[in-house]
Design an enzyme around this catalytic site. Structure first.
Site, PDB file in Angstrom:
ATOM      1  N   SER A   1      40.301  37.578  38.588  1.00 38.97           N
ATOM      2  CA  SER A   1      40.788  37.576  37.207  1.00 38.97           C
ATOM      3  C   SER A   1      41.720  38.717  36.836  1.00 38.97           C
ATOM      4  CB  SER A   1      39.604  37.558  36.234  1.00 38.97           C
ATOM      5  OG  SER A   1      38.989  36.295  36.240  1.00 38.97           O
TER       6      SER A   1
ATOM      7  N   LYS B   1      41.578  44.274  27.344  1.00 41.20           N
ATOM      8  CA  LYS B   1      40.961  42.946  27.388  1.00 41.20           C
ATOM      9  C   LYS B   1      39.756  42.891  26.455  1.00 41.20           C
ATOM     10  CE  LYS B   1      39.134  39.578  30.772  1.00 41.20           C
ATOM     11  NZ  LYS B   1      38.876  39.326  32.210  1.00 41.20           N
TER      12      LYS B   1
ATOM     13  N   SER C   1      41.118  35.284  34.374  1.00 42.50           N
ATOM     14  CA  SER C   1      40.785  35.268  32.965  1.00 42.50           C
ATOM     15  C   SER C   1      41.498  36.341  32.145  1.00 42.50           C
ATOM     16  CB  SER C   1      39.272  35.429  32.791  1.00 42.50           C
ATOM     17  OG  SER C   1      38.840  36.711  33.255  1.00 42.50           O
TER      18      SER C   1
END
EC number: 6.3.5.7
Length: 485
Positions: free
Chosen positions: A175, A76, A151
Site C-alpha cells: 500500500s 494518511k 491503499s
C-alpha cells in the site's frame, strides 16, 4: 521563490533554514495549491487554519536545529492525530476524534513539521486503487480518470500533485509501494518492527508497517530517519541500532550483488514490465552491481497466503467497531440488532468481504485447512528470502504488474484487483524492507516503478541502491495540472 510547492523536502528545508522563505509563506503556498486541487479528492480532513497559526508561531520563534523546521505535511488518514478527525476512510469512524497521537506522527511534529490535513485512503487500508473509501475515490494527478493506487492513494496523489512535500503511508501488502509506482514517486516499506504501529488504525497486525513517501530517495531517507524509532507502546517494535539514513546515503554500490528471482517472471506479464525490468538490471550493472539469478520457489503462493492471513487478522481487529464506545452507531430494536445494523451500514463492501473471509478461515472447521496452512507457507516464503540473501545483498523486481488503470476498471473483479499486489505481498509476509522508485513510463506515458527488496533492518543498503539507480534513471514526472481550472 518561483514555485515553493515543486521543491523537494531537502530543498525546502535548506531554503527555510537559509531564511529565503518562511514557514508561513511555505504553508500558504501548499494551502493555496490544496484549495485549487480539491477535484483530486486527496483530503478527507483539511486543517489549513491551524496549520497557518502554527507556521506563524514557528516563524516568531524558529528552531533551525530541527530536521523539518516549519515544514507543512499532510498524512494518511490511518494515523491517529490528537484532536483532528481520523476516519481510516470509513463511515464507521466518520466522527472519531482521537484523544492521543500516533508515535510516527508525533516523531514528525517533534522535528518541527506542521499538519496540513489527513489524506484519503482505501477503507481501513483495504484496497489497491483508493476506490473503497467512504469519502469517494481519489484521482491521480497523472491523468484524469486514473487510479492513484492504494491503499495510500491520497498520499501518493497529494505528493505527485505537489500538495505536500513528503508524506507517510502504511503498507500491509504493497500500500506504499504500489501507489508510489503508479504516481512516479518514491515509497519505502520498512522492516516490520522498524516504525511504531502505536496509534495506527489496525488492518492486519502482523503485516502493517508505516513508511515514508517522497519525491526522491534523499527525502525518503530523511523521513525514514525521523519516523523509525523504538517504542515501548508497541509490542512489535524492535529495539535495534538505527542508521542516520540521510547522512549515510551513498551512490557507491560497486560490488553489491543484486538478485533477480526467476519466479517473478509471471505468465501474462506485459512486455513493458519485462522491458522495464531488463532496463533496471542494466541500470544496476551500470552502477557497478553484480547481477545474480536466484530462486524464491514459494513466492508463487504468496498471494493466496496473504489473502488468508490478512483477512483473518482484519476480522479480529475490526471486531472492536460495534458502535458502543466511539464511531458511527445505527439505531436498533435491541443490542444485537444495533450491532448488526451498525456494522452492515458502517463498513463498505470490500471491508465486509474481507471480514467474512477472515471469519471463515478462522472458524473451527476450516482453521487447520486454511489459516494454519497459510502460516506454514508464510514461513517457507520467509525461508526462501533467507536462503537468497546468503548469495545476494538485495533483490530487484518490478513494483507492479502494470501501470495505473482506470477508475472503475477492476471494481467488479476482486481477484483482478488483488493480483495488483503480486510483487509486493511476499515482502510483507517475510517482514522485509522494500523501496519502489520510478523507473520509466508505459506507452501512454504512465509511470512504472522498480522495487528493491533488502534484508531485514538493512534499509540503508536498499536506500543506497535506490539512490544510485535514481541518478542513472533520471526520471522526471510529467504533471500537467489538468485538474486546476
Amino acid at each position: 521563490m518561483s514555485d515553493i510547492t515543486s521543491l523537494t523536502l531537502t530543498e525546502l528545508v535548506k531554503n527555510i533554514k537559509d531564511k529565503k522563505i518562511s514557514s508561513e509563506e511555505t504553508t500558504k503556498a501548499f494551502i493555496d495549491r490544496g484549495e485549487k486541487s480539491r477535484d483530486l479528492n486527496t483530503y478527507i480532513t483539511e486543517d489549513f487554519s491551524n496549520a497557518l497559526l502554527k507556521a506563524k508561531s514557528f516563524d516568531q520563534k524558529p528552531n533551525f536545529d530541527l530536521k523539518l523546521p516549519g515544514v507543512p505535511i499532510a498524512v494518511k488518514d490511518l494515523f491517529c492525530t490528537k484532536d483532528v478527525k481520523t476516519t481510516a476512510g470509513s463511515k464507521i469512524l466518520n466522527n472519531f476524534i482521537p484523544p492521543y497521537e500516533s508515535t510516527v506522527t508525533q516523531n514528525i511534529w517533534n522535528e518541527g513539521a506542521i499538519l496540513l490535513g489527513k489524506l484519503n485512503c482505501d477503507e481501513f487500508a483495504m484496497g489497491s486503487s483508493n476506490e473503497t473509501s467512504f469519502f469517494g475515490n481519489v484521482q491521480s494527478p497523472i491523468d484524469k480518470g486514473l487510479v492513484p493506487g492504494g491503499s495510500s492513494g491520497g498520499s501518493a496523489s497529494a505528493l505527485a500533485a505537489n500538495l505536500t512535500p513528503i508524506t507517510i503511508g502504511t503498507d500491509t501488502g504493497g500500500s506504499i509501494r504500489q501507489p508510489a509506482s503508479f504516481t512516479g514517486t518514491v515509497g519505502l516499506k520498512p522492516t516490520y518492527g522498524s516504525c511504531s504501529r502505536y496509534g495506527i488504525v489496525a488492518f492486519a497486525s502482523s503485516l502493517d508497517q508505516a513508511g515514508p513517501m517522497s519525491k526522491d530517495v534523499k527525502d525518503c531517507a530523511l523521513l525514514q530517519e525521523i519516523i523509525s524509532t523504538y517504542d515501548e507502546k508497541d509490542s512489535t517494535s524492535i529495539d535495534f541500532k538505527r542508521n542516520e539514513y540521510s547522512k549515510e546515503l551513498t551512490n557507491n554500490i560497486k560490488g553489491k550483488k543484486i538478485g533477480i528471482p526467476k519466479e517473478y517472471r509471471v505468465d501474462g506479464m506485459p512486455k513493458e514490465i519485462e522491458d522495464l525490468w531488463t532496463k533496471g538490471i542494466e541500470y544496476a550493472k551500470d552502477c557497478g552491481a553484480e547481477i545474480v539469478e536466484i530462486s524464491l520457489p514459494h513466492t508463487n503462493y504468496a498471494l493466496p497466503t496473504y489473502y488468508i492471513v490478512a483477512p483473518a487478522e482484519a476480522s479480529s481487529n475490526l471486531a472492536r467497531y460495534d458502535g458502543v464506545k466511539y464511531g458511527f452507531r445505527s439505531k436498533g430494536e435491541n443490542l444485537i440488532d444495533m450491532y448488526e445494523k451498525t456494522r452492515s451500514e458502517g463498513f463498505g463492501s470490500e471491508v465486509q468481504r474481507r471480514i467474512m473471509i477472515g471469519t471463515y478461515v478462522l472458524s473451527s472447521g476450516y482453521y487447520d485447512a486454511y489459516y494454519l496452512k497459510a502460516q506454514k507457507v508464510r514461513k517457507l516464503i520467509k525461508n526462501d528470502f533467507d536462503e537468497a540473501y546468503k548469495k545476494v545483498d538485495a533483490i530487484l523486481t518490478p513494483s507492479t504488474p502494470s501501470a495505473a488503470f482506470k477508475i472503475g476498471e477492476k471494481t467488479n473483479d476482486p481477484v483482478s484487483m488483488y493480483l495488483n499486489d503480486i510483487f509486493t505481498v511476499p515482502v510483507n509476509l517475510a517482514g522485509l524492507p522494500a523501496i519502489s522508485i520510478p523507473a520509466g513510463i508505459d506507452v501512454k506515458g504512465y509511470p512504472l516503478g522498480l522495487q528493491i527488496i533488502g534484508k531485514a533492518f538493512d534499509e540503508q543498503n536498499i536506500l543506497n541502491i535506490a539512490y544510485a539507480m535514481e541518478e542513472k534513471i533520471q526520471f522526471k514526472n510529467k504533471i500537467t495540472d489538468w485538474w486546476i481550472k
